[in-house]
Write a protein that holds these residues in place. Structure first.
Motif, PDB file in Angstrom:
ATOM      1  N   UNK A  39     -40.067  91.160  28.972  1.00  0.00           N
ATOM      2  CA  UNK A  39     -39.871  90.082  29.963  1.00  0.00           C
ATOM      3  C   UNK A  39     -38.913  89.025  29.411  1.00  0.00           C
ATOM      4  N   UNK A  40     -38.187  88.380  30.306  1.00  0.00           N
ATOM      5  CA  UNK A  40     -37.199  87.387  29.869  1.00  0.00           C
ATOM      6  C   UNK A  40     -37.842  86.265  29.063  1.00  0.00           C
ATOM      7  N   UNK A  41     -39.039  85.836  29.462  1.00  0.00           N
ATOM      8  CA  UNK A  41     -39.650  84.711  28.755  1.00  0.00           C
ATOM      9  C   UNK A  41     -40.019  85.075  27.322  1.00  0.00           C
ATOM     10  N   UNK A  42     -40.337  86.327  27.080  1.00  0.00           N
ATOM     11  CA  UNK A  42     -40.636  86.763  25.711  1.00  0.00           C
ATOM     12  C   UNK A  42     -39.362  86.731  24.864  1.00  0.00           C
ATOM     13  N   UNK A  43     -38.244  87.196  25.449  1.00  0.00           N
ATOM     14  CA  UNK A  43     -36.968  87.179  24.736  1.00  0.00           C
ATOM     15  C   UNK A  43     -36.549  85.748  24.426  1.00  0.00           C
ATOM     16  N   UNK A  44     -36.636  84.890  25.436  1.00  0.00           N
ATOM     17  CA  UNK A  44     -36.246  83.494  25.251  1.00  0.00           C
ATOM     18  C   UNK A  44     -37.165  82.816  24.237  1.00  0.00           C
ATOM     19  N   UNK A  45     -38.457  83.083  24.323  1.00  0.00           N
ATOM     20  CA  UNK A  45     -39.391  82.485  23.374  1.00  0.00           C
ATOM     21  C   UNK A  45     -39.090  82.878  21.947  1.00  0.00           C
ATOM     22  N   UNK A  46     -38.724  84.132  21.728  1.00  0.00           N
ATOM     23  CA  UNK A  46     -38.379  84.580  20.375  1.00  0.00           C
ATOM     24  C   UNK A  46     -37.110  83.897  19.886  1.00  0.00           C
ATOM     25  N   UNK A  47     -36.134  83.757  20.759  1.00  0.00           N
ATOM     26  CA  UNK A  47     -34.896  83.089  20.368  1.00  0.00           C
ATOM     27  C   UNK A  47     -35.164  81.616  20.056  1.00  0.00           C
ATOM     28  N   UNK A  48     -35.983  80.963  20.847  1.00  0.00           N
ATOM     29  CA  UNK A  48     -36.329  79.567  20.585  1.00  0.00           C
ATOM     30  C   UNK A  48     -37.056  79.424  19.250  1.00  0.00           C
ATOM     31  N   UNK A  49     -37.925  80.377  18.953  1.00  0.00           N
ATOM     32  CA  UNK A  49     -38.626  80.330  17.670  1.00  0.00           C
ATOM     33  C   UNK A  49     -37.654  80.429  16.505  1.00  0.00           C
ATOM     34  N   UNK A  50     -36.667  81.322  16.641  1.00  0.00           N
ATOM     35  CA  UNK A  50     -35.692  81.498  15.557  1.00  0.00           C
ATOM     36  C   UNK A  50     -34.768  80.288  15.406  1.00  0.00           C
ATOM     37  N   UNK A  51     -34.649  79.499  16.476  1.00  0.00           N
ATOM     38  CA  UNK A  51     -33.781  78.316  16.427  1.00  0.00           C
ATOM     39  C   UNK A  51     -34.562  77.024  16.215  1.00  0.00           C
ATOM     40  N   UNK A  52     -35.876  77.119  16.037  1.00  0.00           N
ATOM     41  CA  UNK A  52     -36.697  75.913  15.978  1.00  0.00           C
ATOM     42  C   UNK A  52     -36.349  75.020  14.792  1.00  0.00           C
ATOM     43  N   UNK A  53     -35.741  75.589  13.764  1.00  0.00           N
ATOM     44  CA  UNK A  53     -35.326  74.758  12.641  1.00  0.00           C
ATOM     45  C   UNK A  53     -34.105  73.916  12.943  1.00  0.00           C
ATOM     46  N   UNK A  54     -33.383  74.241  14.013  1.00  0.00           N
ATOM     47  CA  UNK A  54     -32.153  73.507  14.342  1.00  0.00           C
ATOM     48  C   UNK A  54     -32.316  72.671  15.612  1.00  0.00           C
ATOM     49  N   UNK A  55     -33.142  73.105  16.550  1.00  0.00           N
ATOM     50  CA  UNK A  55     -33.289  72.408  17.828  1.00  0.00           C
ATOM     51  C   UNK A  55     -34.669  71.762  17.879  1.00  0.00           C
ATOM     52  N   UNK A  56     -34.697  70.440  17.944  1.00  0.00           N
ATOM     53  CA  UNK A  56     -35.952  69.696  17.874  1.00  0.00           C
ATOM     54  C   UNK A  56     -36.912  70.090  18.994  1.00  0.00           C
ATOM     55  N   UNK A  57     -36.396  70.206  20.215  1.00  0.00           N
ATOM     56  CA  UNK A  57     -37.265  70.545  21.338  1.00  0.00           C
ATOM     57  C   UNK A  57     -37.931  71.894  21.134  1.00  0.00           C
ATOM     58  N   UNK A  58     -37.217  72.847  20.571  1.00  0.00           N
ATOM     59  CA  UNK A  58     -37.797  74.168  20.320  1.00  0.00           C
ATOM     60  C   UNK A  58     -38.883  74.073  19.249  1.00  0.00           C
ATOM     61  N   UNK A  59     -38.688  73.191  18.288  1.00  0.00           N
ATOM     62  CA  UNK A  59     -39.693  72.995  17.241  1.00  0.00           C
ATOM     63  C   UNK A  59     -40.973  72.430  17.841  1.00  0.00           C
ATOM     64  N   UNK A  60     -40.827  71.478  18.761  1.00  0.00           N
ATOM     65  CA  UNK A  60     -41.988  70.885  19.425  1.00  0.00           C
ATOM     66  C   UNK A  60     -42.713  71.926  20.270  1.00  0.00           C
ATOM     67  N   UNK A  61     -41.959  72.735  21.018  1.00  0.00           N
ATOM     68  CA  UNK A  61     -42.566  73.769  21.842  1.00  0.00           C
ATOM     69  C   UNK A  61     -43.309  74.794  20.988  1.00  0.00           C
ATOM     70  N   UNK A  62     -42.723  75.137  19.862  1.00  0.00           N
ATOM     71  CA  UNK A  62     -43.359  76.097  18.960  1.00  0.00           C
ATOM     72  C   UNK A  62     -44.673  75.542  18.420  1.00  0.00           C
ATOM     73  N   UNK A  63     -44.657  74.262  18.051  1.00  0.00           N
ATOM     74  CA  UNK A  63     -45.880  73.632  17.548  1.00  0.00           C
ATOM     75  C   UNK A  63     -46.939  73.544  18.645  1.00  0.00           C
ATOM     76  N   UNK A  64     -46.523  73.229  19.859  1.00  0.00           N
ATOM     77  CA  UNK A  64     -47.459  73.163  20.986  1.00  0.00           C
ATOM     78  C   UNK A  64     -48.092  74.526  21.240  1.00  0.00           C
ATOM     79  N   UNK A  65     -47.279  75.578  21.130  1.00  0.00           N
ATOM     80  CA  UNK A  65     -47.801  76.925  21.319  1.00  0.00           C
ATOM     81  C   UNK A  65     -48.861  77.271  20.289  1.00  0.00           C
ATOM     82  N   UNK A  66     -48.619  76.884  19.054  1.00  0.00           N
ATOM     83  CA  UNK A  66     -49.609  77.152  17.998  1.00  0.00           C
ATOM     84  C   UNK A  66     -50.904  76.381  18.255  1.00  0.00           C
ATOM     85  N   UNK A  67     -50.770  75.155  18.758  1.00  0.00           N
ATOM     86  CA  UNK A  67     -51.951  74.348  19.047  1.00  0.00           C
ATOM     87  C   UNK A  67     -52.770  74.966  20.174  1.00  0.00           C
TER      88      UNK A  67
END
Length: 727
Positions: free
Chosen positions: A478-506
């Protein structure tokens, strides 16, 4: 003999009726689709495109593994290899050029997947406000949305005809017998229109072509792209003959006197040379709209994609308003999710979108940002024009813009100059074949779904959700799985992706799955019919819809009326008629002229067995050696010595194509109709579509910023001046 045969309830997501379907699954493989007779609205109806979708799911030409382009063609790669390289290259572009160098194009089918919509928005908005976002809306709906923003303060308030209760329906620039409705979710729409006749009502179809819809009802032929002239004439008659309840209108609309003055010069006699419609017919229609207690005008793509799309869409609503048919039973009414505090939600959303529209401008042409997006007609120029925010990376999901935006050859060339281009698709098309990567995605029957985008356009308030019918074929995701993986790999560079990743873990820690489904479930729970998070016993949730109501659940027999104030985002809760932009567009009506050397006008047309550009690889839909052809009037053909089936050259000021034509009396003289979505060139991997070929009609249209509608960023796709030459 199959070991296990299942019949699963689901629904189609090719087009807006969302017809109920029964999927036959043998040993985990989709083998057949048939209409769901128990669906409360579609009741056993499905079109041939829906039935044929089994061939799309199981297509041997389908992309089912990640592909990387090389000098020798495409090669298969692993998901990890593809995502690592994409993330690495995108990270470098972000580091060197910033988010303004990255863009996303979101095609029409993406709107039929709630998770795709949410994922694409999260990615683009997460990158930052300098990134580019393009959608197919600037080819088909932006002008309608802009009209709503002007009138009601928000693009999300779009009135629809109350089909179940109207006694006079005027259809402009739409062919619902073929399209099955657009900005209007109404399964069995043809039957609903015939029900109007059974009530001794009327259906009038205003169109340059006697379309499949017009042939079943009353046809009023009109010169292409002159709908605004007709609508202004209807207003002029209503005011001149005092058919307007002025005191009632002034109670909830501002600027009635301004509107009267605007329409005053447009008498039916003055507009006849433009529209070709007899003044008596115009006066009769105006009187009928104003005196029939339950009447509505409905317009769609043909009214949106001309030079005056925003003006025409604005005038459709204004005629409904002035005739006393807005927000009343049987008229033009507002659908809604019925969120708690809907009025305040609309006010807040409208304020944000209006602010974005005022402050954000496209780099090329300076177009305002309607619904947070830019004109797709300018994508190629955003790639090729040097300077700050020059686009160097582009993601394309569920779209084939080389065949759907103006001047597709320009875009095809531009794609090759990008530093990174990634397609999320299940076909190797004219567009995706130019990309660095093609990432395989699921079809609609390989994912769960809830038609979030279309809830406000339902003629009958209705909820339905579905689980996946079969597992994804191959390595599709699914597209959201692909996008989510890409956001995870970019979370060290894009602040918003880092926040989303942390929210997902919570969320995971408290037992919730971080996915778009969580949000969709919350919307279902919060809106009409929902369980209000346990406060309403027996109320709906995503899981209850799929488990207890697989055929769907009717929320109410009819749409609510008397909700106009809740639909308006302006603080005073009143419709605003006065807009300088509208006055300027009206002035343009008399300034624009038909260029010399191009005596005819080109319009598009829907075909029963096509869905834009992406279903020409289905054997069932392409049976009978089906090919691409245009339509022209018999008198025009005779004058040019053109016979039925002859191939002709069609030229515009912007380009030319070659196409065979069929001659007919069912079109206004001086017009050629050419279906869009064709022009498959053999560069992609869908073999049947490539053999069918055809011509890309959008080569006749312009990507010059001067030819893009200034208010909405809408491409000019109909009423284009052309000439025809024999070969």
């Amino acid at each position: 003999m199959a070991d296990k045969i299942e019949h699963k309830v689901t629904f189609c997501r090719i087009c807006e009726p969302l017809c109920g379907m029964i999927a036959t699954v043998e040993d985990g493989r989709l083998v057949a689709l048939r209409p769901d007779k128990r669906h409360p609205l579609s009741a056993g109806f499905a079109c041939q495109k829906g039935i044929a979708f089994t061939e799309v799911v199981n297509d041997p030409d389908r992309v089912t593994v990640p592909l990387r382009r090389t000098a020798d063609g495409f090669e298969e790669v692993s998901w990890d290899e593809a995502m690592a390289d994409i993330a690495s290259r995108l990270s470098s572009i972000l580091r060197e050029r910033g988010s303004g160098a990255v863009g996303w194009y979101f095609g029409n089918p993406g709107a039929f997947s709630y998770s795709h919509v949410l994922a694409a928005l999260a990615f683009v908005k997460g990158l930052g406000r300098r990134s580019h976002f393009f959608t197919a809306s600037s080819q088909d709906t932006n002008s309608r949305l802009m009209a709503s923003q002007l009138l009601y303060g928000t693009p999300t308030s779009v009135p629809i005809p109350d089909l179940h209760r109207t006694d006079l329906l005027v259809v402009m620039g739409a062919n619902p017998v073929v399209s099955h409705g657009s900005f209007l979710t109404a399964p069995r729409i043809k039957d609903l229109m015939h029900d109007i006749l059974k009530r001794n009502g009327r259906v009038v179809v205003v169109d340059p072509r006697r379309s499949e819809t017009a042939s079943q009802f009353e046809w009023c032929g009109i010169v292409p792209d002159t709908d605004s002239h007709l609508l202004l004439s209807l207003l002029q008659v209503m005011f001149a003959e005092e058919l307007v309840d002025t005191s009632r209108l002034m109670s909830y609309a501002e600027g009635l006197d301004w509107l009267r003055c605007l329409a005053e010069p447009f008498t039916p006699e003055a507009t006849q040379p433009h529209t070709g419609i007899d003044p008596g017919a115009v006066r009769g229609l105006a009187r009928d709209l104003a005196t029939t207690p339950r009447a509505a005008i409905y317009g769609r793509l043909g009214t949106c994609a001309g030079r005056y799309g925003t003006l025409t869409s604005y005038l459709i609503d204004v005629v409904n308003l002035v005739a006393g048919n807005l927000d009343v039973a049987g008229g033009s009414v507002f659908g809604s999710l019925d969120l708690p505090g809907q009025r305040w939600v609309n006010m807040a959303l409208g304020a944000v979108l209006r602010r974005t529209y005022r402050r954000r401008r496209s780099r090329i042409g300076g177009f305002p940002s309607l619904i947070g997006s830019e004109p797709a007609a300018l994508m190629a120029k955003e790639v090729c024009t040097p300077g700050e925010r020059q686009m160097r990376a582009l993601f394309i999901s569920a779209g084939n813009p080389v065949l759907s935006v103006p001047n597709g050859n320009e875009l095809e060339s531009a794609l090759g100059s990008l530093e990174l281009s990634v397609a999320l698709d299940f076909y190797l098309t004219e567009t995706t074949s130019q990309c660095d990567y093609i990432l395989p995605v699921t079809t609609m029957y390989e994912r769960d779904d809830f038609p979030l985008t279309f809830q406000a356009f339902q003629a009958t308030p209705f909820r339905q959700a579905t689980e996946a019918v079969v597992a994804p074929i191959g390595q599709a995701r699914p597209e959201w799985v692909i996008v989510g993986e890409l956001m995870r790999r970019l979370s060290g560079r894009v602040t918003a992706f880092k926040v989303l990743s942390a929210t997902g873990r919570l969320l995971t820690r408290v037992g919730l799955q971080a996915s778009p489904r969580l949000l969709a479930d919350g919307i279902i729970r919060s809106t009409a019919g929902g369980n209000l998070f346990g406060l309403r016993r027996g109320g709906l949730t995503f899981a209850r819809l799929t488990d207890r109501h697989p055929h769907g659940s009717v929320i109410a027999p009819n749409l609510s009326t008397g909700v106009l104030k809740k639909s308006i985002s302006y603080p005073r809760g009143r419709i605003r008629l006065v807009h300088d932009e509208i006055a300027e567009q009206v002035a343009m009506l008399s300034r624009n002229h038909h260029p010399d050397g191009y005596p005819l006008r080109m319009i598009g047309m829907r075909e029963p067995r096509s869905e834009n550009s992406w279903m020409h690889n289905s054997p069932l839909l392409m049976r009978g050696e089906r090919t691409h052809h245009g339509l022209m009037h018999v008198d025009d053909a005779a004058e040019m010595n053109i016979g039925d089936g002859d191939e002709v050259r069609v030229s515009s000021p912007f380009g030319q194509i070659t196409v065979p034509v069929a001659v007919t009396k069912d079109i206004v003289p001086g017009v050629i109709a050419v279906p869009h979505g064709w022009g498959h060139k053999g560069t992609g991997g869908w073999r049947l579509a490539n053999r069918a070929g055809g011509a890309n009609v959008n080569q006749l249209t312009s990507s010059d910023p001067a030819d893009v509608e200034s208010l909405s960023g809408m491409a000019w796709l109909t009423g284009v001046p052309v000439r025809i030459d024999t070969l």
